[in-house]
Design a protein around this motif. Structure first.
Motif, mmCIF file in Angstrom:
data_model
loop_
_atom_site.group_PDB
_atom_site.id
_atom_site.type_symbol
_atom_site.label_atom_id
_atom_site.label_comp_id
_atom_site.label_asym_id
_atom_site.label_seq_id
_atom_site.Cartn_x
_atom_site.Cartn_y
_atom_site.Cartn_z
ATOM 1 N N ASP A 139 -37.433 -34.518 -17.801
ATOM 2 C CA ASP A 139 -37.819 -35.092 -16.225
ATOM 3 C C ASP A 139 -37.599 -33.791 -15.194
ATOM 4 O O ASP A 139 -37.827 -34.094 -14.006
ATOM 5 C CB ASP A 139 -37.008 -36.176 -16.015
ATOM 6 N N TYR A 140 -37.078 -32.611 -15.698
ATOM 7 C CA TYR A 140 -37.277 -31.723 -14.573
ATOM 8 C C TYR A 140 -38.476 -31.112 -14.237
ATOM 9 O O TYR A 140 -39.207 -30.752 -15.171
ATOM 10 C CB TYR A 140 -35.845 -30.726 -15.028
ATOM 11 N N HIS A 141 -38.759 -30.889 -12.839
ATOM 12 C CA HIS A 141 -39.788 -30.185 -12.627
ATOM 13 C C HIS A 141 -39.803 -29.960 -11.157
ATOM 14 O O HIS A 141 -38.709 -30.144 -10.620
ATOM 15 C CB HIS A 141 -41.079 -31.323 -12.777
ATOM 16 N N TYR A 142 -40.646 -29.060 -10.730
ATOM 17 C CA TYR A 142 -40.707 -28.538 -9.290
ATOM 18 C C TYR A 142 -41.959 -28.914 -8.609
ATOM 19 O O TYR A 142 -43.124 -29.211 -9.344
ATOM 20 C CB TYR A 142 -40.826 -26.953 -9.478
ATOM 21 N N HIS A 143 -41.912 -29.137 -7.264
ATOM 22 C CA HIS A 143 -42.942 -29.544 -6.806
ATOM 23 C C HIS A 143 -43.242 -28.454 -5.553
ATOM 24 O O HIS A 143 -42.140 -28.387 -4.737
ATOM 25 C CB HIS A 143 -42.943 -30.882 -5.713
ATOM 26 N N MET A 144 -44.289 -27.845 -5.195
ATOM 27 C CA MET A 144 -44.456 -27.325 -3.887
ATOM 28 C C MET A 144 -44.820 -28.028 -3.055
ATOM 29 O O MET A 144 -46.020 -28.855 -3.271
ATOM 30 C CB MET A 144 -45.467 -25.885 -3.937
ATOM 31 N N VAL A 145 -44.233 -28.601 -1.722
ATOM 32 C CA VAL A 145 -44.613 -29.311 -0.895
ATOM 33 C C VAL A 145 -45.317 -28.549 0.350
ATOM 34 O O VAL A 145 -44.168 -27.455 0.776
ATOM 35 C CB VAL A 145 -43.570 -29.921 -0.616
ATOM 36 N N GLU A 146 -46.106 -28.797 1.033
ATOM 37 C CA GLU A 146 -46.679 -28.144 2.231
ATOM 38 C C GLU A 146 -46.326 -29.278 3.291
ATOM 39 O O GLU A 146 -46.732 -30.455 3.396
ATOM 40 C CB GLU A 146 -48.172 -27.950 1.862
ATOM 41 N N ALA A 147 -46.215 -28.734 4.584
ATOM 42 C CA ALA A 147 -46.285 -29.578 5.847
ATOM 43 C C ALA A 147 -46.500 -28.740 6.975
ATOM 44 O O ALA A 147 -46.771 -27.565 6.850
ATOM 45 C CB ALA A 147 -44.855 -30.031 5.862
ATOM 46 N N ASP A 148 -46.517 -29.295 8.166
ATOM 47 C CA ASP A 148 -46.792 -28.788 9.318
ATOM 48 C C ASP A 148 -45.931 -27.726 10.055
ATOM 49 O O ASP A 148 -46.231 -26.914 10.527
ATOM 50 C CB ASP A 148 -47.464 -29.712 10.448
ATOM 51 N N CYS A 149 -44.761 -28.056 9.640
ATOM 52 C CA CYS A 149 -43.514 -27.351 10.165
ATOM 53 C C CYS A 149 -42.115 -27.328 9.377
ATOM 54 O O CYS A 149 -42.236 -28.343 8.357
ATOM 55 C CB CYS A 149 -43.230 -27.648 11.701
ATOM 56 N N GLU A 150 -41.272 -26.308 9.479
ATOM 57 C CA GLU A 150 -40.234 -26.418 8.855
ATOM 58 C C GLU A 150 -39.353 -27.646 8.881
ATOM 59 O O GLU A 150 -38.551 -28.089 8.182
ATOM 60 C CB GLU A 150 -39.129 -25.185 9.061
ATOM 61 N N LYS A 151 -39.407 -27.971 10.166
ATOM 62 C CA LYS A 151 -38.820 -29.550 10.394
ATOM 63 C C LYS A 151 -39.076 -30.551 9.532
ATOM 64 O O LYS A 151 -38.294 -31.630 8.887
ATOM 65 C CB LYS A 151 -38.418 -29.875 11.860
ATOM 66 N N THR A 152 -40.040 -30.715 9.173
ATOM 67 C CA THR A 152 -40.847 -31.579 8.351
ATOM 68 C C THR A 152 -40.323 -31.424 7.040
ATOM 69 O O THR A 152 -39.815 -32.537 6.302
ATOM 70 C CB THR A 152 -42.350 -31.521 8.445
ATOM 71 N N LEU A 153 -40.348 -30.151 6.757
ATOM 72 C CA LEU A 153 -39.817 -29.896 5.139
ATOM 73 C C LEU A 153 -38.206 -30.190 5.166
ATOM 74 O O LEU A 153 -37.761 -30.649 3.952
ATOM 75 C CB LEU A 153 -40.112 -28.486 4.826
ATOM 76 N N ASP A 154 -37.584 -29.775 6.100
ATOM 77 C CA ASP A 154 -36.032 -30.115 6.166
ATOM 78 C C ASP A 154 -35.943 -31.890 6.018
ATOM 79 O O ASP A 154 -35.016 -32.041 5.251
ATOM 80 C CB ASP A 154 -35.464 -29.809 7.440
ATOM 81 N N MET A 155 -36.593 -32.718 6.807
ATOM 82 C CA MET A 155 -36.811 -33.907 6.469
ATOM 83 C C MET A 155 -36.885 -34.488 4.984
ATOM 84 O O MET A 155 -36.230 -35.270 4.536
ATOM 85 C CB MET A 155 -37.384 -34.822 7.507
ATOM 86 N N ILE A 156 -37.907 -34.002 4.579
ATOM 87 C CA ILE A 156 -38.346 -34.296 3.075
ATOM 88 C C ILE A 156 -37.132 -33.802 2.383
ATOM 89 O O ILE A 156 -36.830 -34.565 1.527
ATOM 90 C CB ILE A 156 -39.601 -33.419 2.672
ATOM 91 N N GLU A 157 -36.633 -32.602 2.460
ATOM 92 C CA GLU A 157 -35.642 -32.079 1.728
ATOM 93 C C GLU A 157 -34.171 -33.035 1.793
ATOM 94 O O GLU A 157 -33.864 -33.460 0.638
ATOM 95 C CB GLU A 157 -35.017 -30.815 1.967
ATOM 96 N N GLU A 158 -34.112 -33.672 2.861
ATOM 97 C CA GLU A 158 -32.956 -34.513 3.313
ATOM 98 C C GLU A 158 -33.253 -35.734 2.327
ATOM 99 O O GLU A 158 -32.363 -36.377 1.685
ATOM 100 C CB GLU A 158 -32.585 -34.473 4.606
ATOM 101 N N THR A 159 -34.406 -36.295 2.565
ATOM 102 C CA THR A 159 -34.828 -37.599 1.699
ATOM 103 C C THR A 159 -34.746 -37.641 0.535
ATOM 104 O O THR A 159 -33.948 -38.454 -0.241
ATOM 105 C CB THR A 159 -36.178 -38.129 2.347
ATOM 106 N N LEU A 160 -35.084 -36.331 -0.282
ATOM 107 C CA LEU A 160 -35.205 -36.115 -1.768
ATOM 108 C C LEU A 160 -33.721 -35.916 -1.945
ATOM 109 O O LEU A 160 -33.470 -36.627 -3.039
ATOM 110 C CB LEU A 160 -35.753 -34.947 -1.952
#
Length: 171
Positions: A139-160
């Motif tokens: 079940d271990y894997h990696y996802h490259m996630v693309e977004a409009d800005c670092e703030k969006t990536l930070d929110m995604i990281e926190e939710t994950l």
């Protein structure tokens, strides 16, 4: 293939190419005439995509994006929750990567940017066409996630992290 599916394929092909994509190449890959491609490009532009025609082919004038790779782990039952958590915050799941002990690094392009894409992906898995790559690496894997800005990536990281999908790496 429906017209909508064909136009999605055209957008993805142009978006993923590092060089302009000719109308002939698009016509061949979609098994339609070049004239159908010209009409599809007009509809794609009308839908808001900035497709530029050059003498060498079509390019997508895409907005600036940033990306981050997350190491995650979850069961098959939580796959929809994980993917929807990312797209609901404005992320695009670009790919999935696993590191297999025998076969090495394996990567599959996903391009999941909406709940509709999530459902289509899950239907493909549930139909038995294939199984998730994560299943060969406990079940271990990696996802490259693309977004409009670092703030969006930070929110995604926190939710994950909050939903306990994120695997904290030592660094």
């Amino acid at each position: 293939m429906t017209g909508t599916e064909r136009r999605d394929k055209i957008i993805e092909r142009i978006r993923s190419s590092k060089t302009p994509v000719s109308g002939s190449a698009l016509a061949e890959c979609c098994e339609v005439s070049r004239q159908v491609i010209v009409q599809d490009i007009a509809l794609i532009r009308a839908a808001g995509y900035d497709i530029i025609s050059t003498h060498r082919g079509y390019i997508l004038n895409a907005p600036h994006t940033v990306n981050r790779t997350f190491k995650v782990r979850h069961t098959d039952e939580r796959m929809e929750e994980e993917l929807c958590s990312i797209v609901d915050l404005g992320g695009c799941v670009v790919n999935v990567i696993v590191n297999h002990r025998v076969y090495g690094r394996m990567k599959a392009e996903l391009g999941i940017r909406s709940r509709r894409n999530v459902m289509e992906f899950l239907q493909g898995i549930q139909s038995g066409k294939s199984s998730p790559l994560k299943n060969i690496t406990s079940d271990y894997h990696y996802h490259m996630v693309e977004a409009d800005c670092e703030k969006t990536l930070d929110m995604i990281e926190e939710t994950l992290r909050e939903k306990e999908f994120l695997v904290e790496t030592r660094g």
